[in-house]
Design an enzyme around this catalytic site. Structure first.
Site, PDB file in Angstrom:
ATOM      1  N   ASP A 182       0.860  -1.191   0.000  1.00  0.00           N
ATOM      2  CA  ASP A 182       0.000   0.000   0.000  1.00  0.00           C
ATOM      3  C   ASP A 182       0.891   1.234   0.000  1.00  0.00           C
ATOM      4  OD1 ASP A 182       0.954   0.168   2.651  1.00  0.00           O
ATOM      5  OD2 ASP A 182      -0.754  -1.022   3.349  1.00  0.00           O
ATOM      6  N   ASP A 211       1.816   5.206   1.388  1.00  0.00           N
ATOM      7  CA  ASP A 211       1.680   6.279   2.376  1.00  0.00           C
ATOM      8  C   ASP A 211       2.250   7.547   1.755  1.00  0.00           C
ATOM      9  OD1 ASP A 211       0.944   4.477   4.706  1.00  0.00           O
ATOM     10  OD2 ASP A 211       2.874   3.635   4.141  1.00  0.00           O
ATOM     11  N   ASP A 225      10.566   5.095  12.208  1.00  0.00           N
ATOM     12  CA  ASP A 225      11.261   4.104  13.032  1.00  0.00           C
ATOM     13  C   ASP A 225      12.628   3.668  12.504  1.00  0.00           C
ATOM     14  OD1 ASP A 225       9.883   2.901  10.955  1.00  0.00           O
ATOM     15  OD2 ASP A 225       8.780   1.465  12.187  1.00  0.00           O
TER      16      ASP A 225
END
Ligand code: ATP
Ligand code: MG
Length: 452
Positions: free
Chosen positions: A72, A74, A149
């Site tokens: 997907d 982002d 992260d």
């Protein structure tokens, strides 16, 4: 006082913002805009045309760089959620931990988030362990990069220029197959313990090695996962199980000491005295399906994870003279009741699990009208897949799923012939042997037989 000061200094160091990203041209990284989803590209262009910064970020850029098809997309932008919402008719603001916008087009949903401020901004609210509870403070792109992260997740791709903006040497880390945390690993795990699970999952999926500095603290910090809400853990475990690399992920979690008592779902998987072979077969099967882009369902997977508990419960009830079908339903309810709360399985998934289990005894009736009715069931295929896994694991004879495969594909004459030669539905030899061994009166004999 000194400790407080030191902590402050370290915190700053851990989240140091790097304002000057490396600008990597397409000639070096090779990702052409045509490789992206047209919807993600469109979202970026519309935002840019309206005076905002906008980039494809995170997993999609990382996956394209290693040649994995992105799952997907982002998008990160300088526009606020309200500004994004106003630009796209089919969009909505959703706010769980952070406020983000879902922009929908066809069957695709692009997740658009506004650049976030550095973690040490005053407004960040944390719990007593340092876990971030809420913050909605927007910041610069460089600050946003620091909030991500892993270095390989802080890559920003601009579909207009085809440049990658690399704030933390993510491209170099990816080339060296290293998963490195941005900032101080301990601080970052404290802020969000789920990052430990993400590290294991992304490492397994992309064939990256978790940098030793990120790996070492996991064992000692694993207990922080206890403070994470069950629903979030469940979401993360689902991602892990459906990553296409669940077997590798689970082995890795076990090695890192991330399972015992922390992840109830994992305890169910790893502590199966009777169904171990069945559960691992099912996970391998799920991995194959995900990698071949075939459909997978949490209901099916959970049905396999809990099946041997249901079997044991069902067997006990049948020995107590309960009738087959009601005994199965009672066993299903009891097992689900014991597990569902702990695992945070949603009600819809529970419905799917029950459907698959309830079909199983119906596969034992290979005569009369019953088989015709069963193959018309909407969940016949899922039920049959489950039956075949049971046979592969040695619980029932392979002749049974084979018979149903032939029956479901045969013409009407051939079906009549198959009904006349229905297979026996007795247990497969392996299961019989195992059951016998479990009887206390025969335990001694079993042990002797094993030893010989
Ligand atoms: P995938 O979509 O393959 O699961 P992903 O990295 O895209 O991997 P998402 O959950 O879609 O995972 O998150 C998108 C991006 O948001 C990540 O690449 C990362 O930059 C950032 N992100 C996600 N979760 C966290 C987290 N717990 N802490 C910090 N940054 C995160
Ligand atoms: Mg993603």
């Amino acid at each position: 006082m000194i400790r407080k000061l030191l902590r402050k200094v370290f915190r700053r160091a851990a989240t140091a913002v790097n304002p000057e990203p490396a600008l990597i041209p397409v000639a070096q990284h090779g990702i052409r805009r045509e490789q992206l989803s047209p919807v993600a590209r469109k979202v970026c262009t519309v935002l840019q045309e309206n005076g905002h910064k906008a980039f494809v970020v995170g997993g999609a850029v990382r996956d394209l760089l290693v040649g994995h098809p992105p799952k997907d997309y982002d998008v990160a932008t300088s526009a606020t959620p309200e500004e994004v919402r106003a630009l796209f008719r089919r969009s909505r603001i959703i706010g769980r931990r952070f406020k983000i916008v879902h922009v929908m087009s066809g069957s695709e949903t692009i997740e658009v988030s506004t650049f976030r401020a550095s973690q040490d901004a005053e407004a960040t609210e944390t719990d007593e362990h340092g876990r971030v509870l809420r913050d909605n403070v927007y910041g610069s792109q460089a600050e946003d990069a620091t909030r991500r992260d892993f270095t390989v997740n802080a890559l920003y791709y601009d579909p207009t220029t085809e440049h990658i903006l690399d704030y933390h040497h993510g491209v170099a880390d990816l080339k060296q197959k290293t998963l490195r945390i941005i900032g101080d690993p301990r601080t970052r795990y404290r802020e969000d313990p789920v990052r430990m699970l993400r590290g294991v999952r992304l490492g397994a999926k992309l064939g990256l090695t978790l940098d030793p500095a990120a790996r070492h603290p996991i064992r000692e910090m694993a207990s922080l996962l206890e403070n994470v809400p069950a629903a979030r853990l469940f979401d993360e475990m689902l991602k892990l199980l459906f990553s296409g690399y669940s077997v590798k992920c689970l082995q890795q979690l076990r090695e890192e000491g991330l399972h015992h008592g922390l992840l109830p779902l994992l305890d169910v998987i790893l502590e199966q005295p009777m169904g171990e072979r069945f559960v691992w077969l099912s996970l391998e099967n799920t991995d194959d399906r995900v990698r071949q882009d075939k459909s997978v369902s949490p209901g099916f997977l959970f049905a396999t994870l809990l099946w041997h508990e249901v079997l044991a419960n069902w067997d006990a009830r049948k020995r107590g003279d309960e009738h087959t079908q009601p005994a199965l339903f009672a066993a299903m309810d009891e097992v689900l009741e014991a597990q569902a709360g702990k695992l945070a399985i949603t009600r819809r998934i529970v419905g799917d699990i029950k459907e698959i289990w309830a079909l199983q005894p119906r596969f034992e009736k290979c005569t009369g009208k019953a088989p015709y009715r069963l193959i018309e069931q909407p969940r016949f295929r899922a039920g049959w897949d489950f039956l075949r896994l049971r046979a592969q694991s040695g619980e029932i004879p392979m002749a049974l799923p084979e018979w149903w495969e032939r029956f479901s594909h045969a013409g009407s004459d051939a079906r009549e012939a198959l009904l006349a030669e229905a297979p026996g539905t007795g247990e497969a030899p392996e299961r019989k042997r195992r059951r016998r061994r479990r009887k206390p009166s025969e335990a001694g004999a079993g042990a002797v037989a094993d030893a010989s």
